[in-house]
Design a protein around this motif. Structure first.
Motif, PDB file in Angstrom:
ATOM      1  N   VAL A  79     -17.249  -3.002 -26.024  1.00  0.00           N
ATOM      2  CA  VAL A  79     -16.172  -3.835 -26.566  1.00  0.00           C
ATOM      3  C   VAL A  79     -16.157  -5.196 -25.883  1.00  0.00           C
ATOM      4  O   VAL A  79     -15.996  -6.246 -26.523  1.00  0.00           O
ATOM      5  CB  VAL A  79     -14.809  -3.139 -26.413  1.00  0.00           C
ATOM      6  N   SER A  80     -16.344  -5.197 -24.567  1.00  0.00           N
ATOM      7  CA  SER A  80     -16.371  -6.445 -23.805  1.00  0.00           C
ATOM      8  C   SER A  80     -17.446  -7.388 -24.330  1.00  0.00           C
ATOM      9  O   SER A  80     -17.220  -8.594 -24.500  1.00  0.00           O
ATOM     10  CB  SER A  80     -16.622  -6.125 -22.327  1.00  0.00           C
ATOM     11  N   GLU A  81     -18.622  -6.840 -24.604  1.00  0.00           N
ATOM     12  CA  GLU A  81     -19.717  -7.665 -25.107  1.00  0.00           C
ATOM     13  C   GLU A  81     -19.454  -8.121 -26.539  1.00  0.00           C
ATOM     14  O   GLU A  81     -19.792  -9.248 -26.912  1.00  0.00           O
ATOM     15  CB  GLU A  81     -21.033  -6.885 -25.023  1.00  0.00           C
ATOM     16  N   ALA A  82     -18.860  -7.256 -27.354  1.00  0.00           N
ATOM     17  CA  ALA A  82     -18.556  -7.635 -28.732  1.00  0.00           C
ATOM     18  C   ALA A  82     -17.539  -8.771 -28.783  1.00  0.00           C
ATOM     19  O   ALA A  82     -17.588  -9.622 -29.677  1.00  0.00           O
ATOM     20  CB  ALA A  82     -18.044  -6.426 -29.508  1.00  0.00           C
ATOM     21  N   LEU A  83     -16.609  -8.789 -27.831  1.00  0.00           N
ATOM     22  CA  LEU A  83     -15.646  -9.892 -27.748  1.00  0.00           C
ATOM     23  C   LEU A  83     -16.295 -11.178 -27.243  1.00  0.00           C
ATOM     24  O   LEU A  83     -15.757 -12.265 -27.440  1.00  0.00           O
ATOM     25  CB  LEU A  83     -14.498  -9.510 -26.814  1.00  0.00           C
TER      26      LEU A  83
END
Length: 248
Positions: A79-83
């Motif tokens: 999720v962190s990378e997708a954001l």
């Protein structure tokens, strides 16, 4: 490409090292409630330090009966990378000396940063992004000690194993923006995340499905949709302790 916390390398370089490097256990972090091992990881060109949390060392939790803490840590990184914020250090799911588990790049925090003062700062952009990220993953354990300010100024967070619950369980020390409008940049990132999560074939959707239950994946999508629709930082739940204990 996202920069690596190790300097000139890229985050992809770090992920490749974490996936394929040889893990050597150096010691155990005894303050952790689950088995958390401090390790060296060696690849063909370099050696780094990392945290290895084997699934075999996890204690069962009544409120997280499905899945694994290690899987939730990997999901949080996805999720962190997708954001596009990289608030979670490079993290992978792989086999290790004590079986499958989570392996995460070790971040040495800047010793000059006062963590208590940092956690109270309402003007720190990285901290505010962290609060939005926690709202997305429904982090039930954002303590001050889980903030990792890197020497270069970037803020990372760790210990996301008790996240992604279906029920609203946000517990954090970062409530200074509750009810305030989300920054424009955060709304833009959340809107993009909403579109990615709406596609079950997306890389992120498939990654989450590999570590979370169906209802947990749906709850994650709904949290993002609600954040986009209302455009404000969430409030504490009246039915759940709002701050983890101990807060540090």
């Amino acid at each position: 490409m996202t920069a690596s916390p190790l300097g000139r390398r890229t985050a992809d370089d770090d992920l490749e090292l974490l996936r394929s490097g040889e893990i050597t256990v150096v010691g155990r972090l005894t303050d952790a409630s689950n088995a958390t091992l401090y390790c060296e990881i060696t690849g063909s060109e370099r050696t780094a330090t990392c945290v290895y949390k084997p699934i075999a060392g996890e204690r069962p939790l009544w409120d997280f009966p499905d899945g694994t803490l290690a899987g939730r840590e990997v999901a949080a990184h996805a999720v962190s990378e997708a954001l596009g914020w990289s608030v979670v250090p490079p993290t992978v799911h792989r086999d290790g000396p004590f079986g499958p588990g989570m392996v995460q790049l070790w971040i040495d925090p800047d010793p000059a940063v006062d963590l208590i003062a940092l956690a109270r700062d309402p003007r720190h952009e990285g901290l505010r992004r962290m609060s939005v990220f926690d709202a997305v993953i429904n982090n039930s354990d954002r303590k001050i000690g889980h903030l990792l300010p890197a020497p270069g100024g970037h803020l990372y967070g760790c210990d996301h194993g008790v996240s992604f619950a279906e029920e609203y369980k946000l517990r954090t020390v970062l409530w200074q923006w509750a009810g305030q409008e989300l920054p424009g940049e955060a709304l833009e990132r959340l809107t993009g995340l909403r579109a990615v999560l709406a596609d079950p074939a997306s890389e992120l959707s498939r990654a989450l499905a590999g570590h979370l239950t169906g209802p947990e994946c749906y709850a994650t999508r709904r949290r993002v949709e609600i954040l986009c629709e209302h455009g404000v930082h969430p409030y504490p739940s009246p039915d759940w302790p709002s701050v983890p204990w101990p807060p540090i």
